[in-house]
Design an enzyme around this catalytic site. Sequence first.
Site, PDB file in Angstrom:
ATOM      1  N   ASN A 211       1.631  -2.026   5.455  1.00  0.00           N
ATOM      2  CA  ASN A 211       2.813  -2.769   4.998  1.00  0.00           C
ATOM      3  C   ASN A 211       4.074  -2.098   5.515  1.00  0.00           C
ATOM      4  OD1 ASN A 211       3.765  -0.742   2.974  1.00  0.00           O
ATOM      5  ND2 ASN A 211       1.723  -1.147   2.168  1.00  0.00           N
ATOM      6  N   ASP A 280      -3.320  -3.017  -1.422  1.00  0.00           N
ATOM      7  CA  ASP A 280      -4.134  -3.450  -2.563  1.00  0.00           C
ATOM      8  C   ASP A 280      -5.605  -3.637  -2.174  1.00  0.00           C
ATOM      9  OD1 ASP A 280      -2.145  -3.473  -4.517  1.00  0.00           O
ATOM     10  OD2 ASP A 280      -1.342  -5.363  -3.743  1.00  0.00           O
ATOM     11  N   PRO A 306      -8.551   1.255  -5.407  1.00  0.00           N
ATOM     12  CA  PRO A 306      -8.280   1.740  -6.766  1.00  0.00           C
ATOM     13  C   PRO A 306      -6.779   1.690  -7.039  1.00  0.00           C
ATOM     14  CG  PRO A 306      -8.784   3.571  -5.284  1.00  0.00           C
ATOM     15  CD  PRO A 306      -9.049   2.303  -4.518  1.00  0.00           C
ATOM     16  N   ILE A 308      -4.067   3.572  -8.283  1.00  0.00           N
ATOM     17  CA  ILE A 308      -3.873   5.006  -8.543  1.00  0.00           C
ATOM     18  C   ILE A 308      -3.017   5.207  -9.788  1.00  0.00           C
ATOM     19  CG2 ILE A 308      -3.030   7.184  -7.552  1.00  0.00           C
ATOM     20  CD1 ILE A 308      -3.390   5.746  -4.767  1.00  0.00           C
ATOM     21  N   LYS A 338       4.169  -4.988 -15.721  1.00  0.00           N
ATOM     22  CA  LYS A 338       3.512  -3.805 -15.162  1.00  0.00           C
ATOM     23  C   LYS A 338       3.675  -2.596 -16.072  1.00  0.00           C
ATOM     24  CE  LYS A 338       3.632  -5.173 -10.644  1.00  0.00           C
ATOM     25  NZ  LYS A 338       4.238  -5.242  -9.335  1.00  0.00           N
ATOM     26  N   LYS A 342       0.026  -1.461 -17.288  1.00  0.00           N
ATOM     27  CA  LYS A 342      -0.467  -0.186 -16.736  1.00  0.00           C
ATOM     28  C   LYS A 342      -0.159   0.987 -17.662  1.00  0.00           C
ATOM     29  CE  LYS A 342       0.021  -1.598 -11.863  1.00  0.00           C
ATOM     30  NZ  LYS A 342      -0.029  -1.126 -10.474  1.00  0.00           N
TER      31      LYS A 342
HETATM   32  O1  C5P Z   1       0.669  -3.673  -9.150  1.00  0.00           O
HETATM   33  P1  C5P Z   1       1.578  -3.206  -8.089  1.00  0.00           P
HETATM   34  O2  C5P Z   1       0.884  -2.818  -6.822  1.00  0.00           O
HETATM   35  O3  C5P Z   1       2.757  -4.098  -7.801  1.00  0.00           O
HETATM   36  O4  C5P Z   1       2.227  -1.891  -8.729  1.00  0.00           O
HETATM   37  C1  C5P Z   1       3.109  -1.099  -8.005  1.00  0.00           C
HETATM   38  C2  C5P Z   1       3.025   0.296  -8.506  1.00  0.00           C
HETATM   39  O5  C5P Z   1       1.671   0.738  -8.602  1.00  0.00           O
HETATM   40  C3  C5P Z   1       3.678   1.269  -7.554  1.00  0.00           C
HETATM   41  O6  C5P Z   1       4.207   2.328  -8.322  1.00  0.00           O
HETATM   42  C4  C5P Z   1       2.521   1.739  -6.695  1.00  0.00           C
HETATM   43  O7  C5P Z   1       2.757   3.014  -6.145  1.00  0.00           O
HETATM   44  C5  C5P Z   1       1.379   1.757  -7.676  1.00  0.00           C
HETATM   45  N1  C5P Z   1       0.067   1.441  -7.104  1.00  0.00           N
HETATM   46  C6  C5P Z   1      -0.911   2.416  -7.034  1.00  0.00           C
HETATM   47  N2  C5P Z   1      -2.148   2.115  -6.527  1.00  0.00           N
HETATM   48  C7  C5P Z   1      -2.431   0.879  -6.091  1.00  0.00           C
HETATM   49  C8  C5P Z   1      -1.440  -0.118  -6.148  1.00  0.00           C
HETATM   50  C9  C5P Z   1      -0.206   0.185  -6.654  1.00  0.00           C
HETATM   51  O8  C5P Z   1      -0.663   3.556  -7.432  1.00  0.00           O
HETATM   52  N3  C5P Z   1      -3.623   0.609  -5.596  1.00  0.00           N
END
Ligand code: C5P
Length: 405
Positions: A211, A280, A306, A308, A338, A342
């Site tokens: 990205n 993702d 995953p 993270i 979120k 989360k």
């Molecule tokens: O759900 P989304 O991807 O929009 O959430 C964004 C947040 O989650 C960011 O802080 C990103 O660094 C973290 N994230 C992560 N691992 C993933 C996807 C997103 O830590 N696989």
Amino acid sequence: MMNTLQGKRILLGISGGIAAYKSADLTRRLREHGASVRVVMTRSACEFITPLTMQALSGQPVHVELLDYKTEGAMGHIDLARWADVILVAPASANFMARLAHGQADDLLSTLCLASSVSITLAPAMNQQMWQNPATQANVTLLRDRGVTLLGPATGGQACGETGPGRMLEPLELVDALARGFISDRLSGLKLVITAGPTREAIDPVRYISNRSSGRMGYAVARAAAEAGGNVVLVSGPTQLHQPERIRCQPVTTAAEMHDAVMREIEDAEIFIAAAAVADYRCSQAAIQKIKKDNDELTLLLEKNPDILAAVAARKLPPFTVGFAAETENLLNYAQQKLFNKKLDMIAANQVGMNQGFDTEDNELQVIWSGGSIKLERAPKDRLARQLIRLIADRYHEKNTTQTH
Ligand code: C5P
């Protein structure tokens, strides 16, 4: 408050004006407060005060010429731009401000200002007519709009015999104001794990899914956390950025590697900030050989990476957890969701689009936590990062005091 300058790296620019004599004292004061000072002078500044004086007071070679083989050998202009935590130009003459406002890079100091991503602070000093001239005032507006901080000028008697606005602030006032711009050492003794940059998911040995994240915001947050005294581990996907100093960097490529590196480091960390743009999905099975373009259509089967951030927040004893939300629409709604889903302590939301948020120098953030929210107005990423770190430190300490009482 004064120890906020301890260990800070201040690039002091001096442009041509009678107030340049005060910069000698300013250098001494900054060093007394524990800052390292490197001096860059314009040619006309050298008419008012000698580089030798500034060299003796800063204890470092003074830089004047853009292309000087001697000083470039010691520390080139790009290294100088990278070295600084902040650029302070004192005095900033009307001419220097005009050049800065219009993006000129016709000497070393203006080039450094253009080449650096750190905050620029100016202490204007000039005749009161020059200060009040609409041309100067228009430049002031332009510079402020771009996030440059102006300290002063003060009003009073001037070297030219006139009275009015245009006096440079006194060295101690400048030291005070500069210290206020930095965050305190509120993260001392705390370990922070910060993710930054994109991840890359292989399709075959030569292609990948990724990205547009540049990593700039995450790196700025890591620098700001280190400035605030934190012990920072930066888990970074592939970026074009220079590895920040005073920070332990763990380079990774894929989301799975980022996940593993974070999990290794998070055990004894107090704060986790997820600024990375993690892919993702990854290919369920990356091809072993380069995929040939024999077919008109190609289907890639993807599987979820995953999360993270969610994994860290779901730990038994989670650190203070901060996420980012980059959205193209419904910014606040998605960010709130979120934060809740989360189980985060805080979320920093930013609007992204084709020309916004990613790969830019500026950003704006809406920061939300369970008890409140604040908008951080558009500014260079390093200044935003400092504001964000200040919020995180405040909320972290608040949470910890309420939990221990
Ligand atoms: O759900 P989304 O991807 O929009 O959430 C964004 C947040 O989650 C960011 O802080 C990103 O660094 C973290 N994230 C992560 N691992 C993933 C996807 C997103 O830590 N696989």
